[in-house]
Design a protein around this motif. Structure first.
Motif, PDB file in Angstrom:
ATOM      1  N   SER A   1       0.866  -1.179   0.000  1.00  0.00           N
ATOM      2  CA  SER A   1       0.000   0.000   0.000  1.00  0.00           C
ATOM      3  C   SER A   1       0.897   1.221   0.000  1.00  0.00           C
ATOM      4  O   SER A   1       1.979   1.214   0.604  1.00  0.00           O
ATOM      5  N   GLY A   2       0.441   2.242  -0.688  1.00  0.00           N
ATOM      6  CA  GLY A   2       1.206   3.481  -0.761  1.00  0.00           C
ATOM      7  C   GLY A   2       0.409   4.623  -0.183  1.00  0.00           C
ATOM      8  O   GLY A   2      -0.823   4.606  -0.198  1.00  0.00           O
ATOM      9  N   ARG A   3       1.132   5.582   0.364  1.00  0.00           N
ATOM     10  CA  ARG A   3       0.467   6.789   0.857  1.00  0.00           C
ATOM     11  C   ARG A   3       1.288   7.995   0.441  1.00  0.00           C
ATOM     12  O   ARG A   3       2.519   7.929   0.336  1.00  0.00           O
ATOM     13  N   GLN A   4       0.589   9.081   0.190  1.00  0.00           N
ATOM     14  CA  GLN A   4       1.208  10.333  -0.239  1.00  0.00           C
ATOM     15  C   GLN A   4       1.687  11.111   0.984  1.00  0.00           C
ATOM     16  O   GLN A   4       0.954  11.231   1.979  1.00  0.00           O
ATOM     17  N   VAL A   5       2.906  11.613   0.922  1.00  0.00           N
ATOM     18  CA  VAL A   5       3.443  12.463   1.983  1.00  0.00           C
ATOM     19  C   VAL A   5       3.683  13.840   1.387  1.00  0.00           C
ATOM     20  O   VAL A   5       4.428  13.980   0.417  1.00  0.00           O
ATOM     21  N   ILE A   6       3.010  14.834   1.947  1.00  0.00           N
ATOM     22  CA  ILE A   6       3.144  16.212   1.475  1.00  0.00           C
ATOM     23  C   ILE A   6       4.391  16.814   2.104  1.00  0.00           C
ATOM     24  O   ILE A   6       4.569  16.764   3.321  1.00  0.00           O
ATOM     25  N   GLN A   7       5.247  17.371   1.255  1.00  0.00           N
ATOM     26  CA  GLN A   7       6.471  18.016   1.728  1.00  0.00           C
ATOM     27  C   GLN A   7       6.452  19.471   1.268  1.00  0.00           C
ATOM     28  O   GLN A   7       6.179  19.732   0.103  1.00  0.00           O
ATOM     29  N   GLU A   8       6.770  20.382   2.163  1.00  0.00           N
ATOM     30  CA  GLU A   8       6.697  21.802   1.810  1.00  0.00           C
ATOM     31  C   GLU A   8       7.869  22.260   0.953  1.00  0.00           C
ATOM     32  O   GLU A   8       7.676  23.022   0.018  1.00  0.00           O
ATOM     33  N   THR A   9       9.062  21.832   1.277  1.00  0.00           N
ATOM     34  CA  THR A   9      10.232  22.346   0.567  1.00  0.00           C
ATOM     35  C   THR A   9      10.706  21.436  -0.564  1.00  0.00           C
ATOM     36  O   THR A   9      11.604  21.810  -1.307  1.00  0.00           O
ATOM     37  N   ARG A  10      10.119  20.263  -0.675  1.00  0.00           N
ATOM     38  CA  ARG A  10      10.499  19.323  -1.739  1.00  0.00           C
ATOM     39  C   ARG A  10       9.236  18.760  -2.366  1.00  0.00           C
ATOM     40  O   ARG A  10       8.151  18.886  -1.806  1.00  0.00           O
ATOM     41  N   PRO A  11       9.409  18.097  -3.506  1.00  0.00           N
ATOM     42  CA  PRO A  11       8.219  17.474  -4.115  1.00  0.00           C
ATOM     43  C   PRO A  11       7.616  16.427  -3.172  1.00  0.00           C
ATOM     44  O   PRO A  11       8.330  15.813  -2.369  1.00  0.00           O
ATOM     45  N   ASN A  12       6.323  16.236  -3.271  1.00  0.00           N
ATOM     46  CA  ASN A  12       5.648  15.213  -2.473  1.00  0.00           C
ATOM     47  C   ASN A  12       6.222  13.843  -2.827  1.00  0.00           C
ATOM     48  O   ASN A  12       6.766  13.642  -3.907  1.00  0.00           O
ATOM     49  N   LYS A  13       6.093  12.921  -1.890  1.00  0.00           N
ATOM     50  CA  LYS A  13       6.585  11.565  -2.166  1.00  0.00           C
ATOM     51  C   LYS A  13       5.549  10.558  -1.716  1.00  0.00           C
ATOM     52  O   LYS A  13       4.655  10.855  -0.937  1.00  0.00           O
ATOM     53  N   ARG A  14       5.698   9.338  -2.257  1.00  0.00           N
ATOM     54  CA  ARG A  14       4.839   8.221  -1.854  1.00  0.00           C
ATOM     55  C   ARG A  14       5.683   7.249  -1.054  1.00  0.00           C
ATOM     56  O   ARG A  14       6.796   6.928  -1.416  1.00  0.00           O
ATOM     57  N   LEU A  15       5.116   6.784   0.055  1.00  0.00           N
ATOM     58  CA  LEU A  15       5.755   5.763   0.874  1.00  0.00           C
ATOM     59  C   LEU A  15       4.969   4.473   0.726  1.00  0.00           C
ATOM     60  O   LEU A  15       3.744   4.485   0.674  1.00  0.00           O
ATOM     61  N   PHE A  16       5.701   3.363   0.662  1.00  0.00           N
ATOM     62  CA  PHE A  16       5.089   2.052   0.444  1.00  0.00           C
ATOM     63  C   PHE A  16       5.427   1.126   1.599  1.00  0.00           C
ATOM     64  O   PHE A  16       6.511   1.173   2.157  1.00  0.00           O
ATOM     65  N   ARG A  17       4.476   0.252   1.915  1.00  0.00           N
ATOM     66  CA  ARG A  17       4.694  -0.792   2.918  1.00  0.00           C
ATOM     67  C   ARG A  17       4.011  -2.064   2.436  1.00  0.00           C
ATOM     68  O   ARG A  17       3.070  -2.037   1.641  1.00  0.00           O
ATOM     69  N   VAL A  18       4.482  -3.186   2.960  1.00  0.00           N
ATOM     70  CA  VAL A  18       3.926  -4.495   2.607  1.00  0.00           C
ATOM     71  C   VAL A  18       2.576  -4.663   3.305  1.00  0.00           C
ATOM     72  O   VAL A  18       2.433  -4.349   4.484  1.00  0.00           O
TER      73      VAL A  18
END
Length: 189
Positions: free
Chosen positions: A54-71
């Motif tokens: 599953s992935g989730r979006q992480v909002i970052q203010e000073t960098r582009p947003n990223k997705r984190l994944f876990r099993v």
């Protein structure tokens, strides 16, 4: 083994972005499974579509947003099924071995040089793997870590990688020396 299983195995240690996964892969998993970053990103998308991560979006203010994944639980079940399946025997597929195979029929200078270069690469990998092993076990000595370490799977695969790189280095240096000696004998005639 499919790339999916190597990715799932790498994600067992936590939640990673694609970039972090590529770095983790490059350090630990690369000694037994090679993948380019773009292959990892494509595999993450497939695994998410299949419900194995599953992935989730992480909002970052000073960098582009990223997705984190876990099993996911389904991903763990997939790994259980994979671990229970019979493994196929491994095999070697290496273009340098083809060059060594024909070394007595062609000039050997280029082959000797490539063997020495490969030995130097194996030496560098040996150093990296040794550092990784020390980091993984922390203050514990190896036997203590193997008996009581919290997670030894990455350590065990790293041990295999270290043994492979050492043996590969030794073989390359030995074959380069054999070819050099044969070359010198031919020159003396």
């Amino acid at each position: 083994m499919a790339l999916r299983h190597a990715v799932l195995a790498a994600l067992l240690d936590g939640e990673f972005s694609g970039y972090q996964l590529a770095k983790a892969f490059d350090i630990g998993v690369a000694n037994f499974w090679h993948a380019l970053p773009q292959q990892l990103y494509a595999e993450l998308a497939k695994l998410e579509k299949d419900g194995l991560v599953s992935g989730r979006q992480v909002i970052q203010e000073t960098r582009p947003n990223k997705r984190l994944f876990r099993v996911t639980d389904a991903g763990r079940a997939e790994l259980e099924t994979f671990a229970a399946a019979v493994s196929k025997p491994s095999f070697i597929r290496d273009d340098l071995l083809v060059k060594v195979q024909v070394a007595d029929r062609i000039g050997t200078a280029a082959v000797i040089e490539q063997l020495q270069e490969r030995a130097a690469v194996a030496d560098a990998k040996t150093e990296l793997l040794g550092d990784l092993l020390r980091r993984l076990r922390g203050d514990a000595d190896e036997e203590e870590f193997l008996r009581r370490g919290e997670r030894i799977g990455p350590y065990l695969t790293c041990l295999r990688g270290l043994a492979f790189e050492r043996e590969h280095r030794d073989w390359c240096l030995r074959i380069a020396a054999v070819l050099e000696a044969r070359q010198a004998t031919r020159t003396e005639r």
